[in-house]
Motif scaffolding. Structure first.
Motif, PDB file in Angstrom:
ATOM      1  N   LYS A  86      42.700  15.912  64.478  1.00 21.36           N
ATOM      2  CA  LYS A  86      42.421  14.846  63.518  1.00 21.36           C
ATOM      3  C   LYS A  86      43.344  15.059  62.323  1.00 21.36           C
ATOM      4  O   LYS A  86      43.548  16.197  61.887  1.00 21.36           O
ATOM      5  N   MET A  87      43.880  13.962  61.784  1.00 27.68           N
ATOM      6  CA  MET A  87      44.814  14.088  60.679  1.00 27.68           C
ATOM      7  C   MET A  87      44.505  13.055  59.591  1.00 27.68           C
ATOM      8  O   MET A  87      44.008  11.965  59.886  1.00 27.68           O
ATOM      9  N   LYS A  88      44.804  13.435  58.353  1.00 26.18           N
ATOM     10  CA  LYS A  88      44.676  12.491  57.252  1.00 26.18           C
ATOM     11  C   LYS A  88      45.736  12.792  56.199  1.00 26.18           C
ATOM     12  O   LYS A  88      46.311  13.884  56.176  1.00 26.18           O
ATOM     13  N   THR A  89      45.994  11.816  55.356  1.00 21.80           N
ATOM     14  CA  THR A  89      46.938  12.024  54.266  1.00 21.80           C
ATOM     15  C   THR A  89      46.268  12.859  53.185  1.00 21.80           C
ATOM     16  O   THR A  89      45.036  12.938  53.094  1.00 21.80           O
ATOM     17  N   ARG A  90      47.067  13.501  52.374  1.00 19.04           N
ATOM     18  CA  ARG A  90      46.543  14.355  51.304  1.00 19.04           C
ATOM     19  C   ARG A  90      47.487  14.291  50.116  1.00 19.04           C
ATOM     20  O   ARG A  90      48.518  13.613  50.150  1.00 19.04           O
ATOM     21  N   GLY A  91      47.148  15.034  49.062  1.00 15.96           N
ATOM     22  CA  GLY A  91      48.032  15.139  47.915  1.00 15.96           C
ATOM     23  C   GLY A  91      47.814  14.072  46.871  1.00 15.96           C
ATOM     24  O   GLY A  91      46.832  13.323  46.891  1.00 15.96           O
ATOM     25  N   HIS A  92      48.760  13.998  45.961  1.00 16.11           N
ATOM     26  CA  HIS A  92      48.678  13.043  44.846  1.00 16.11           C
ATOM     27  C   HIS A  92      50.005  12.306  44.692  1.00 16.11           C
ATOM     28  O   HIS A  92      50.147  11.181  45.155  1.00 16.11           O
ATOM     29  N   PHE A  93      50.978  12.956  44.092  1.00 15.86           N
ATOM     30  CA  PHE A  93      52.270  12.298  43.837  1.00 15.86           C
ATOM     31  C   PHE A  93      52.947  11.863  45.124  1.00 15.86           C
ATOM     32  O   PHE A  93      53.350  10.715  45.291  1.00 15.86           O
TER      33      PHE A  93
END
Length: 363
Positions: A86-93
């Motif tokens: 399973k994968m998802k986006t992460r982070g901020h900038f």
């Protein structure tokens, strides 16, 4: 006082038990979770991600969800290994479309990954860094992790990967690109017989010799995008109940040595560009404390240069410029007047060396 002592003893027991468990696993398996495998090789790992890739990459809101993806790669005997992850986006900038083409990703592995794949054996979650403004900057940032690996084992290891995307709903597939995987925080801590803690404190409260070595490293690579107070691109380790916390840096895409086109220093620092070096430690009045980290970086000089000059993935123009950038660092630390001026900068009440940049978020 009794309560505090009890808490410390519990933490000490936890670390000891965790280390004992790790050592037991080492003797009973061919590939242990923390000591061998994924991050023990510099060989580029190629894999394919299959699924609704467009849906995954476009899910860049405040609360992205996990998407089912198949991660597959070929063994040396050409047999294919497929892992349902399973994968998802992460982070901020770097998660924002306005900033980056590909967002950073988080891979969540199934519980039976040990049975499915010896390469990813023992992994639960891994951060995957993808190109923001081009593959060149991925290679450069990966090498920054390699620099700090030379400095201390209390550092995040990174594995360079070559990624193919196969979107189930698209006939046109993207060209393969480089990225890198970052060692899991708990695995990094366990490898160093420590535990990771989430505690906000002043940098003066951390272990000084480790902090100064880390802060000089940040100066070496021209990185000002970090803060102990706000745990900005800094993780903390506790090795036992009675020692000060250890600072471990990560996320270097805003450093001068990477020189990404989107990287800019914070306005509060009054700097012209990320290539300008600014020491961001706290005020140390006894400058003799810097002699040990300076000696360390002098011993590592050839190894640090070799990371870049012997990397076939870098172009000649960048190798020339990064060599000059490293030359400037070594010219400074071997000139007492220069390094004393730069490393004492946080003591200047009119300077920005000790400015705490508020409102930072994890990338």
């Amino acid at each position: 006082m009794v309560v505090k002592l009890s808490i410390l003893l519990v933490i000490s027991f936890f670390i000891s038990s965790f280390s004992d468990k790790k050592e037991t696993n080492t003797t009973t398996t061919n590939k242990t979770t923390f000591e061998k495998g994924l991050f023990e090789s510099d060989e580029i790992l190629s894999f394919t991600l299959k699924g609704n890739i467009r849906g995954l990459l476009n899910d860049r809101g405040e609360t992205p969800t996990y998407h089912p993806v198949t991660l597959s790669y070929k063994n040396k005997d050409s047999s294919e290994v497929s892992i349902p992850v399973k994968m998802k986006t992460r982070g901020h900038f770097r998660k924002l479309k306005s900033n980056c083409k590909y967002p950073p990703l988080l891979i969540n592995f199934p519980k039976d990954v040990d049975r499915l794949s010896p390469v990813f054996s023992g992994q639960t979650k891994l951060k995957l860094v993808t190109p923001c403004a081009g593959e060149d900057y991925i290679i450069r940032e990966w090498l920054v992790y390699k620099i700090y690996n030379l400095v201390t084992p209390k550092s995040f290891r990174a594995r360079l990967v070559r990624i193919d995307l196969e979107d189930a709903k698209s006939k046109k597939q993207a060209a393969p690109f480089y990225g890198f995987l970052i060692e899991d925080e708990k695995h990094m801590a366990a490898r160093n017989k420590a535990i990771a803690v989430d505690q906000k404190l002043r940098p003066e409260q951390t272990k000084q010799d480790v902090f100064l070595t880390m802060a000089v490293f940040q100066y070496l690579v021209g990185n000002t995008d970090w803060s102990v107070q706000y745990l900005q691109n800094i993780k903390l380790l506790k090795t036992d109940s009675f020692t000060q916390l250890i600072t471990v840096p990560y996320d270097f895409d805003h450093s001068g040595i990477v020189d990404a086109p989107y990287a800019h220093p914070a306005e509060e620092l009054l700097m012209k560009s990320v290539q300008e070096r600014r020491y961001r430690g706290y005020c140390v009045t006894d400058l003799k404390a810097f002699e040990k980290p300076i000696a360390l970086y002098n011993r590592l000089k050839n190894d640090i240069y070799n990371l870049f000059t012997k990397c076939s993935l870098l172009d000649a123009k960048y190798i020339k410029s990064v060599t000059k950038y490293l030359d400037e660092f070594y010219a400074t630390i071997n000139d007492p007047k220069k390094w004393q001026k730069d490393f004492a900068y946080p003591c200047d009440p009119n300077g920005t060396g000790n400015v705490v940049i508020k409102g930072l978020k994890e990338d």
